[in-house]
Design an enzyme around this catalytic site. Structure first.
Site, PDB file in Angstrom:
ATOM      1  N   GLY A   1      -1.855   4.637  -7.539  1.00  0.00           N
ATOM      2  CA  GLY A   1      -0.919   4.752  -8.646  1.00  0.00           C
ATOM      3  C   GLY A   1       0.389   4.036  -8.466  1.00  0.00           C
TER       4      GLY A   1
ATOM      5  N   PRO B   1      -4.166   2.188  -2.616  1.00  0.00           N
ATOM      6  CG  PRO B   1      -3.136   0.323  -1.649  1.00  0.00           C
ATOM      7  CD  PRO B   1      -3.788   1.644  -1.313  1.00  0.00           C
ATOM      8  N   GLY B   2      -4.824   0.220  -5.543  1.00  0.00           N
ATOM      9  CA  GLY B   2      -5.718  -0.743  -6.168  1.00  0.00           C
ATOM     10  C   GLY B   2      -4.877  -1.806  -6.840  1.00  0.00           C
TER      11      GLY B   2
ATOM     12  CB  CYS C   1     -16.179 -10.784 -34.803  1.00  0.00           C
ATOM     13  SG  CYS C   1     -16.386 -10.522 -36.568  1.00  0.00           S
TER      14      CYS C   1
END
Length: 424
Positions: free
Chosen positions: A229, A271-272, A342
């Site tokens: 986070g 952590p990411g 689209c």
């Protein structure tokens, strides 16, 4: 604490290499990752005993391998993520565990794989304890606890509280410990992650909740995980969290628990986005400039099939123009940046709730390039084949060299699993 990046409406280079040349060599849309930024963010967290990369943020094998080579361990959330970690060179077993499987469920493949390879499991639901314990009694596990509250930059990234599906509800911890003991499972660690974008105020609440859960667990505790986070800077006014203060609060919690139990406790962080978010750039080409009433649209060959965060969360990404002719002396004008799909929601400059916003960017024409920045986390990994668009290429820049680490998907690859049944 790292210095906030400087954003400019004109970007001619990524990691010192011309954007135009990268696009010419690899085509568009293409994700480009700056390896040096990943390594620098990993080094920021050296005060923690273990930095465990949450690979769901960006799971390209070259990125996972880069983090492994610089000392990071890895978190996985699926059977294929485990296989990715193994393919990138991680060992299945070790101390601390090189690979951890963190989830709220086991599907059949994941359960078989963690049992076969002895992958450490971080259980996020009581049912996982039963399912794992019946197959692998006597092993060590950790528990992910939902402390009863959460926090995040969006309701969709809030991973704590009673509206969140994540983690074992804090009031159920005692029953889960009893159940784990019934299977001979040793609960050696606790994990808490309440959401993406956690600040120091909420961190204090998490540390207090962790201490309470640890007291209930007792002396088998050998590790606490601060989860992930950690925020990054997406726009002017954002700031990095004070990493010194962040570590200090967790370290104080760890030391109180060490005093309580009389042995060392490992402090882990997961952590990411923090490791890979800043490193990533989505390079696309302007294929149309449209004026609709009072609005000017730059329409790109990349859409939310390539980067879904704006349509999912109203996420803000810095956007810049890389002029095809190299000229930076262009007037600035308010524009809306969108893609080819689209769908009316195929807009990169939108706010949460789908409200379209303008962005001040240089005047541009068909053939100019647009760079969507800070796109390394939850970018390619959320890609789809919507509108039968192929998955983008991925390129890693290391020491002034560009390496293609995923080729652009071909039509043949896209339809390889499809079958037209024989007519009867």
């Amino acid at each position: 604490m790292p210095e906030p990046p400087e954003f400019s409406p004109i970007r001619t280079a990524i990691a010192g290499l011309p954007v135009v040349e990268i696009a010419r060599k690899f085509g568009t849309p293409t994700y480009v990752y700056d390896a040096a930024k990943i390594v620098a963010r990993l080094a920021d967290l050296a005060a923690f005993d273990t930095v465990r990369y949450a690979q769901k943020a960006c799971s390209n094998l070259a990125v996972i391998d880069l983090i492994r080579r610089h000392g990071g361990l890895v978190d996985t959330v699926s059977a294929v993520e485990i296989r990715r970690a193994l393919a990138a060179g991680y060992s299945p077993e070790g101390s601390p565990p090189p690979i951890v499987y963190t989830a709220d469920i086991f599907d059949a493949e994941a359960l078989d794989l963690v049992v076969e390879k002895n992958i450490h499991v971080n259980c996020g639901s009581p049912d996982m304890i039963d399912q794992y314990g019946s197959r692998a009694p006597g092993r060590q596990i950790t528990l992910r606890i939902n402390p009863g509250f959460g926090h995040g930059h969006s309701r969709k990234t809030n991973t704590g509280g009673d509206h969140s599906k994540h983690g074992i509800w804090h009031d159920q911890l005692h029953d889960c410990l009893v159940n784990a003991d019934n299977y001979g499972l040793c609960v050696s660690g606790l994990h808490m992650h309440i959401g993406s974008g956690t600040d120091l105020e909420h961190l204090s609440q998490v540390c207090a909740a962790m201490e309470k859960a640890a007291a209930e667990l007792g002396r088998s505790l050998r590790m606490i995980s601060a989860g992930g986070g950690l925020p990054i800077v997406y726009e002017p006014g954002d700031s990095f969290v004070d990493l010194g203060a962040y570590h200090a609060r967790w370290d104080a919690t760890r030391k109180r628990l060490e005093d309580r139990f009389g042995h060392q406790i490992r402090l882990e962080i997961e952590p990411g986005r923090y490791l890979v978010g800043e490193s990533g750039y989505l390079v696309a080409e302007i294929r149309a400039v449209k004026r609709q009433g009072g609005n000017t649209f730059y329409l790109l060959d990349a859409g939310f099939n390539n980067l879904a965060r704006p349509i999912l969360y109203g996420a803000y990404h810095p956007i810049s123009v890389a002029p095809a002719d190299g000229r930076a002396d262009r007037p600035i004008q308010p524009v809306i940046v969108g893609g080819p799909l689209c769908e009316s929601g195929d807009i990169f400059t939108q706010q949460e709730g789908g409200f379209v916003a303008r962005r001040d960017l240089p005047a541009a024409a068909v053939g100019d390039l647009v760079v969507i920045e800070c796109a390394g986390a939850y970018g390619f990994v959320m890609s789809s084949n919507y509108n039968s668009k192929p998955l983008a290429a991925e390129v890693l820049i290391q020491e002034g060299r560009t390496d293609l680490v995923r080729r652009r998907q071909t039509f043949e690859e896209m339809i390889a699993a499809e079958v037209i049944p024989a007519q009867r």
